[in-house]
Design a protein around this motif. Structure first.
Motif, PDB file in Angstrom:
ATOM      1  N   SER A 110     -40.697  -4.027  62.859  1.00  0.00           N
ATOM      2  CA  SER A 110     -41.024  -5.291  62.212  1.00  0.00           C
ATOM      3  C   SER A 110     -42.408  -5.728  62.656  1.00  0.00           C
ATOM      4  CB  SER A 110     -39.978  -6.354  62.569  1.00  0.00           C
ATOM      5  OG  SER A 110     -40.167  -7.523  61.804  1.00  0.00           O
ATOM      6  N   ASN A 111     -43.046  -6.548  61.821  1.00  0.00           N
ATOM      7  CA  ASN A 111     -44.413  -6.992  62.097  1.00  0.00           C
ATOM      8  C   ASN A 111     -44.535  -8.485  61.799  1.00  0.00           C
ATOM      9  OD1 ASN A 111     -47.154  -6.932  62.694  1.00  0.00           O
ATOM     10  ND2 ASN A 111     -47.750  -6.067  60.719  1.00  0.00           N
ATOM     11  N   PRO A 112     -43.828  -9.336  62.565  1.00  0.00           N
ATOM     12  CA  PRO A 112     -43.782 -10.766  62.237  1.00  0.00           C
ATOM     13  C   PRO A 112     -45.116 -11.485  62.335  1.00  0.00           C
ATOM     14  CG  PRO A 112     -42.716 -10.333  64.350  1.00  0.00           C
ATOM     15  CD  PRO A 112     -42.970  -9.005  63.720  1.00  0.00           C
ATOM     16  N   VAL A 113     -46.089 -10.927  63.020  1.00  0.00           N
ATOM     17  CA  VAL A 113     -47.408 -11.562  63.064  1.00  0.00           C
ATOM     18  C   VAL A 113     -47.994 -11.694  61.659  1.00  0.00           C
ATOM     19  CG1 VAL A 113     -49.808 -11.182  63.797  1.00  0.00           C
ATOM     20  CG2 VAL A 113     -47.957 -10.988  65.452  1.00  0.00           C
ATOM     21  N   VAL A 114     -47.604 -10.793  60.764  1.00  0.00           N
ATOM     22  CA  VAL A 114     -48.058 -10.857  59.371  1.00  0.00           C
ATOM     23  C   VAL A 114     -46.964 -11.386  58.445  1.00  0.00           C
ATOM     24  CG1 VAL A 114     -48.946  -9.498  57.420  1.00  0.00           C
ATOM     25  CG2 VAL A 114     -49.685  -8.978  59.751  1.00  0.00           C
ATOM     26  N   SER A 115     -45.715 -11.022  58.713  1.00  0.00           N
ATOM     27  CA  SER A 115     -44.655 -11.258  57.734  1.00  0.00           C
ATOM     28  C   SER A 115     -43.883 -12.556  57.914  1.00  0.00           C
ATOM     29  CB  SER A 115     -43.650 -10.101  57.773  1.00  0.00           C
ATOM     30  OG  SER A 115     -43.015 -10.031  59.045  1.00  0.00           O
ATOM     31  N   ALA A 116     -43.944 -13.194  59.061  1.00  0.00           N
ATOM     32  CA  ALA A 116     -43.146 -14.395  59.300  1.00  0.00           C
ATOM     33  C   ALA A 116     -43.818 -15.628  58.692  1.00  0.00           C
ATOM     34  CB  ALA A 116     -42.944 -14.614  60.799  1.00  0.00           C
ATOM     35  N   PRO A 117     -43.036 -16.628  58.303  1.00  0.00           N
ATOM     36  CA  PRO A 117     -43.645 -17.883  57.837  1.00  0.00           C
ATOM     37  C   PRO A 117     -44.303 -18.600  59.007  1.00  0.00           C
ATOM     38  CG  PRO A 117     -41.292 -18.181  58.125  1.00  0.00           C
ATOM     39  CD  PRO A 117     -41.565 -16.716  58.356  1.00  0.00           C
ATOM     40  N   ARG A 118     -45.283 -19.454  58.662  1.00  0.00           N
ATOM     41  CA  ARG A 118     -46.046 -20.160  59.701  1.00  0.00           C
ATOM     42  C   ARG A 118     -46.515 -19.143  60.747  1.00  0.00           C
ATOM     43  NH1 ARG A 118     -43.830 -24.851  63.833  1.00  0.00           N
ATOM     44  NH2 ARG A 118     -45.838 -25.743  64.368  1.00  0.00           N
ATOM     45  N   ALA A 119     -47.183 -18.106  60.247  1.00  0.00           N
ATOM     46  CA  ALA A 119     -47.456 -16.919  61.052  1.00  0.00           C
ATOM     47  C   ALA A 119     -48.360 -17.191  62.248  1.00  0.00           C
ATOM     48  CB  ALA A 119     -48.069 -15.829  60.173  1.00  0.00           C
ATOM     49  N   ALA A 120     -49.294 -18.122  62.132  1.00  0.00           N
ATOM     50  CA  ALA A 120     -50.158 -18.418  63.281  1.00  0.00           C
ATOM     51  C   ALA A 120     -49.332 -18.968  64.441  1.00  0.00           C
ATOM     52  CB  ALA A 120     -51.257 -19.399  62.884  1.00  0.00           C
ATOM     53  N   HIS A 121     -48.359 -19.801  64.117  1.00  0.00           N
ATOM     54  CA  HIS A 121     -47.469 -20.336  65.153  1.00  0.00           C
ATOM     55  C   HIS A 121     -46.620 -19.218  65.753  1.00  0.00           C
ATOM     56  CE1 HIS A 121     -44.593 -22.955  67.172  1.00  0.00           C
ATOM     57  NE2 HIS A 121     -43.617 -22.334  66.523  1.00  0.00           N
ATOM     58  N   VAL A 122     -46.092 -18.330  64.916  1.00  0.00           N
ATOM     59  CA  VAL A 122     -45.289 -17.216  65.416  1.00  0.00           C
ATOM     60  C   VAL A 122     -46.129 -16.315  66.312  1.00  0.00           C
ATOM     61  CG1 VAL A 122     -44.082 -15.112  64.712  1.00  0.00           C
ATOM     62  CG2 VAL A 122     -43.633 -17.278  63.537  1.00  0.00           C
ATOM     63  N   GLU A 123     -47.371 -16.054  65.905  1.00  0.00           N
ATOM     64  CA  GLU A 123     -48.257 -15.253  66.756  1.00  0.00           C
ATOM     65  C   GLU A 123     -48.471 -15.930  68.109  1.00  0.00           C
ATOM     66  OE1 GLU A 123     -52.856 -13.552  66.860  1.00  0.00           O
ATOM     67  OE2 GLU A 123     -51.965 -14.165  64.944  1.00  0.00           O
ATOM     68  N   GLU A 124     -48.644 -17.223  68.099  1.00  0.00           N
ATOM     69  CA  GLU A 124     -48.810 -17.971  69.348  1.00  0.00           C
ATOM     70  C   GLU A 124     -47.571 -17.857  70.233  1.00  0.00           C
ATOM     71  OE1 GLU A 124     -48.516 -22.618  70.199  1.00  0.00           O
ATOM     72  OE2 GLU A 124     -50.287 -22.087  69.024  1.00  0.00           O
ATOM     73  N   ARG A 125     -46.376 -17.944  69.620  1.00  0.00           N
ATOM     74  CA  ARG A 125     -45.139 -17.812  70.391  1.00  0.00           C
ATOM     75  C   ARG A 125     -45.012 -16.410  70.971  1.00  0.00           C
ATOM     76  NH1 ARG A 125     -45.313 -21.576  72.279  1.00  0.00           N
ATOM     77  NH2 ARG A 125     -43.383 -21.031  73.337  1.00  0.00           N
ATOM     78  N   ILE A 126     -45.387 -15.398  70.205  1.00  0.00           N
ATOM     79  CA  ILE A 126     -45.323 -14.024  70.709  1.00  0.00           C
ATOM     80  C   ILE A 126     -46.270 -13.844  71.887  1.00  0.00           C
ATOM     81  CG2 ILE A 126     -45.920 -11.636  70.117  1.00  0.00           C
ATOM     82  CD1 ILE A 126     -44.715 -12.177  67.338  1.00  0.00           C
ATOM     83  N   ARG A 127     -47.452 -14.409  71.799  1.00  0.00           N
ATOM     84  CA  ARG A 127     -48.418 -14.305  72.896  1.00  0.00           C
ATOM     85  C   ARG A 127     -47.931 -15.020  74.160  1.00  0.00           C
ATOM     86  NH1 ARG A 127     -53.587 -12.558  71.547  1.00  0.00           N
ATOM     87  NH2 ARG A 127     -54.012 -12.318  69.301  1.00  0.00           N
ATOM     88  N   SER A 128     -47.030 -15.993  73.990  1.00  0.00           N
ATOM     89  CA  SER A 128     -46.564 -16.756  75.150  1.00  0.00           C
ATOM     90  C   SER A 128     -45.405 -16.096  75.880  1.00  0.00           C
ATOM     91  CB  SER A 128     -46.141 -18.161  74.708  1.00  0.00           C
ATOM     92  OG  SER A 128     -44.927 -18.121  73.971  1.00  0.00           O
ATOM     93  N   LEU A 129     -44.902 -14.973  75.368  1.00  0.00           N
ATOM     94  CA  LEU A 129     -43.805 -14.274  76.026  1.00  0.00           C
ATOM     95  C   LEU A 129     -44.205 -13.780  77.414  1.00  0.00           C
ATOM     96  CD1 LEU A 129     -42.517 -12.131  73.029  1.00  0.00           C
ATOM     97  CD2 LEU A 129     -41.072 -13.666  74.383  1.00  0.00           C
TER      98      LEU A 129
END
Length: 709
Positions: A401-420
């Motif tokens: 899966s590639n949620p950085v591109v495919s998830a809604p509100r993707a900039a927020h999702v990318e930020e959450r992934i970076r915070s892991l």
């Protein structure tokens, strides 16, 4: 020496088109037609024809990568990478508890992988926090189907029934671009004298093939379906005998529909009353008719109710559960159907069993050899899981899966992934999400492994290994086996896909999605087997001996057509579900006066992680664009090709203007295959359907701005 030709299936959409693969002496792989497979009959789209390009060593990952102290992903050994993942998962669990571990899967995983991933999450990690990107695909249709019919299978009939129907209403699907080989069934429908009605805010390549195209305002499909049902009632077209004998709940659904009179629906949708009446006539006059939905009506914060309204239309007119008629969902991802049947969804166990059902827990726990009480309960849905990253969920294992591109509100999702605290990704290529990981594992792909998928018809298929993977590549099953062993579970995670499938058969036995009568041998000899397909023994018996093919009585043929005798409800009746129109979560206003809708183009697939690495496909679709009507472009002062900024409450995306009168003047369209400044999902709204937890990808409020060049 002549190369071996291997019959297999395409890695992309849910058609799972048949194809032949032939390795060449130079190391490349030739893709050729496989005319004997009934779904595509030899036809392949550009994505299918070029699928082997991603097998090339220069395109795909060939070594594990581990992020060093300086923050750079560096090649590493498998032992180093696996040890790091196991240690981090174990540390997180010890410090924060098992639900601080997240698992995110994909609709492209084979049934064997999806099954094993769900088992790994619940048995090895003990976490409830598992879901997959198929939640973003057809979950609303699944929820509505279960409410109405007691069962969710994308199409309850084979694709071959479509050309023989009298009328098909296609709602929110541009299948001419998303699954081109399927268009022939609709072309044959019209050649046979049937009628095709396409409902889409855009005049797509699919809509251009239709006898009637309705272009409603995005997010108003629910009102449209209710308006059509109102007219069916008012014009005396209800099949009263069918409603009386095969359904329940009609009176409440009837009352709800009667509140949506045609002129009211016209004001909401923009579809004229004469068009509404024409649609009802074309749908009701033939002996048989179908409604097929796709992401348009489903990817809404009211998607379950919207699909339910279309099902109500089918039930009121006596279409569902009759030959060449009914409601169906056009599943999107390659194994989106099977992926949600066998345990990688937050609330499900194998066989499409519910995780909160004690009997289901007991059955699956017996197959797995664990205490039912040890299995965690339901977890978060896909977007809610992603939104919890870095707070409640500290470490994440992500596959396919590639949620950085495919998830809604993707900039927020990318930020959450970076915070892991820790992210491990298994993938074929270094996707935008994998590039953020602490450990990346290179895994085998479709042509390098054997496994099963389930296409949009509910047809279980065997993908065969055709080529040997490069050195340094392991399968997802091997990854889960190695991680389980490092985390203290030595048994129960085989690496052989057929062995996994044999266990899946036993785990699914007696469930809604019963695969217990399906074997690799049958799949190799037949053109797939439709579930449910119980074993020819009592499915309550889950012992190994119960599935001895030499001793078993007559083989179940599978079930190509569902509901002809009864629906999968306790009393065999379909259920009307009363629904009423409501607005989308974010209507346009003075600040954001335009509607954005998103979708795909023919040359790219999903987040584009693989197709964007194929030169031929990139030449055909090199980047994102903003499709807008000439009147809207004139007000903005934008010419063809000018950069246009699309701004929502969640962010800003910039892409060239594509000006066309094929779209409504109040709507813009962006494809979602690209990262960077043209990432459409930076803009989309994560408002969730209360039942399916589907985000509202298909409609949000935006404004347009010119961009200085």
């Amino acid at each position: 020496m002549q190369s071996t030709v291997t019959p297999t299936h395409c890695p992309y959409c849910a058609l799972q088109c048949g194809m032949n693969l032939t390795p060449a002496p130079d190391g490349t792989v030739e893709v050729s037609e496989r005319a004997d497979f009934p779904v595509n009959r030899g036809a392949l789209c550009g994505k299918g024809r070029t699928a082997a390009a991603v097998l090339a060593p220069g395109v795909r990952l060939t070594s594990p990568l581990v992020r060093d102290e300086g923050g750079t992903l560096m090649p590493a050994s498998w032992d180093e990478a696996l040890d790091r993942i196991a240690a981090e998962l174990d540390r997180t669990r010890a410090q924060y508890g098992p639900d601080a571990l997240g698992v995110f899967g994909g609709g492209g995983l084979t049934n064997e992988k999806a099954y094993t991933l769900g088992k790994f999450a619940r048995v090895v990690l003990g976490t409830s926090q598992i879901d997959y990107n198929g939640r973003f695909c057809m979950s609303s249709a699944a929820a509505a189907g279960i409410k109405a019919f007691g069962l969710d299978r994308g199409l309850p009939f084979p694709l071959e029934d479509i050309p023989r129907s009298g009328c098909v209403i296609l709602v929110g699907s541009n299948l001419a671009e998303t699954m081109p080989p399927s268009l022939r069934f609709f072309t044959e429908l019209r050649e046979n004298g049937g009628t095709l009605i396409v409902i889409d805010p855009r005049r797509t390549k699919t809509a251009e093939q239709a006898d009637l195209h309705l272009a409603p305002r995005p997010g108003t499909d629910l009102a449209l379906a209710l308006g059509l049902l109102h007219l069916v009632i008012a014009e005396g077209r209800v099949d009263e005998e069918y409603v009386r004998e095969r359904t329940a709940g009609w009176e409440d659904a009837r009352a709800a529909a009667m509140a949506h009179w045609p002129e009211y629906v016209e004001r909401i949708t923009g579809v004229s009353v004469p068009q509404l009446r024409q649609t009802v006539r074309l749908f009701c006059e033939p002996e048989s008719a179908m409604v097929l939905t796709a992401r348009g009506p489903e990817q809404q914060s009211k998607g379950t109710d919207t699909v339910g309204a279309w099902i109500n239309l089918c039930l009121a007119t006596g279409r569902a559960g009759r030959p060449l008629s009914g409601y169906g969902c056009l599943t999107g991802q390659g194994n989106g159907q099977g992926g949600r049947e066998h345990g990688q969804k937050a609330d499900q166990l194998p066989g499409y069993r519910k995780l909160d059902d004690p009997a289901a827990r007991a059955h699956v726990a017996e197959v797995w050899g664990v205490d039912p009480d040890s299995l965690p309960g339901p977890g978060r849905s896909a977007y809610e899981l992603l939104d919890a990253l870095g707070s409640d969920i500290r470490s994440l294992l992500l596959m396919a899966s590639n949620p950085v591109v495919s998830a809604p509100r993707a900039a927020h999702v990318e930020e959450r992934i970076r915070s892991l605290d820790f992210l491990a990704v298994c993938d074929v290529v270094l996707s935008e999400t994998a590039a953020l990981a602490d450990v990346v594992l290179p895994v085998t792909q479709w042509a390098e492994e054997t496994g099963t998928t389930t296409n949009l018809e509910g047809r279980v298929l065997l993908r065969r290994r055709a080529v040997t993977p490069p050195d340094g590549i392991r399968s997802d099953l091997e990854v889960l086996h190695e991680l389980a062993a490092r985390l203290g579970v030595e048994k129960g995670f085989p690496t052989d896909p057929e062995e996994v499938f044999e266990e899946l058969r036993r785990a699914s036995a007696g469930g809604a999605a019963d695969y217990s009568g399906i074997t690799y041998r049958r799949l190799a000899e037949e053109d797939g087997v439709f579930w449910p397909c119980p074993a020819a023994v009592e499915t309550a018996d889950v012992s190994e001996d119960a599935f001895d093919e030499e001793e078993a009585p007559a083989v179940h043929p599978g079930t190509p057509r569902l509901f002809l005798d009864r629906f999968a409800t306790p009393d065999g009746r379909a259920r009307f579900v009363p629904v009423s129109h409501r607005a989308i979560a974010e209507e346009p206003d003075d600040e954001y006066p335009v509607l954005l809708t998103t979708g795909r183009v023919v040359a790219q697939y999903q987040s584009g992680a693989q197709t964007r690495r194929v030169a031929e496909l990139n030449a055909a679709a090199p980047g994102p664009f903003v499709e807008l009507h000439p009147r809207l472009a004139a007000r903005l002062g934008a010419a063809e090709g000018d950069p246009v900024a699309v701004v929502s409450r969640r962010g800003r995306a910039v892409a060239p203007a594509r000006i066309t009168d094929a779209i409504r003047p109040d709507t813009v369209f962006m494809p979602f295959h690209w990262p960077g400044e043209g990432r459409a999902n930076t803009l989309t709204n994560p408002a969730l359907d209360p039942t399916s937890r589907m985000p509202e990808f298909k409609a949000c409020a935006v404004r347009l701005e010119t961009v200085e060049t």
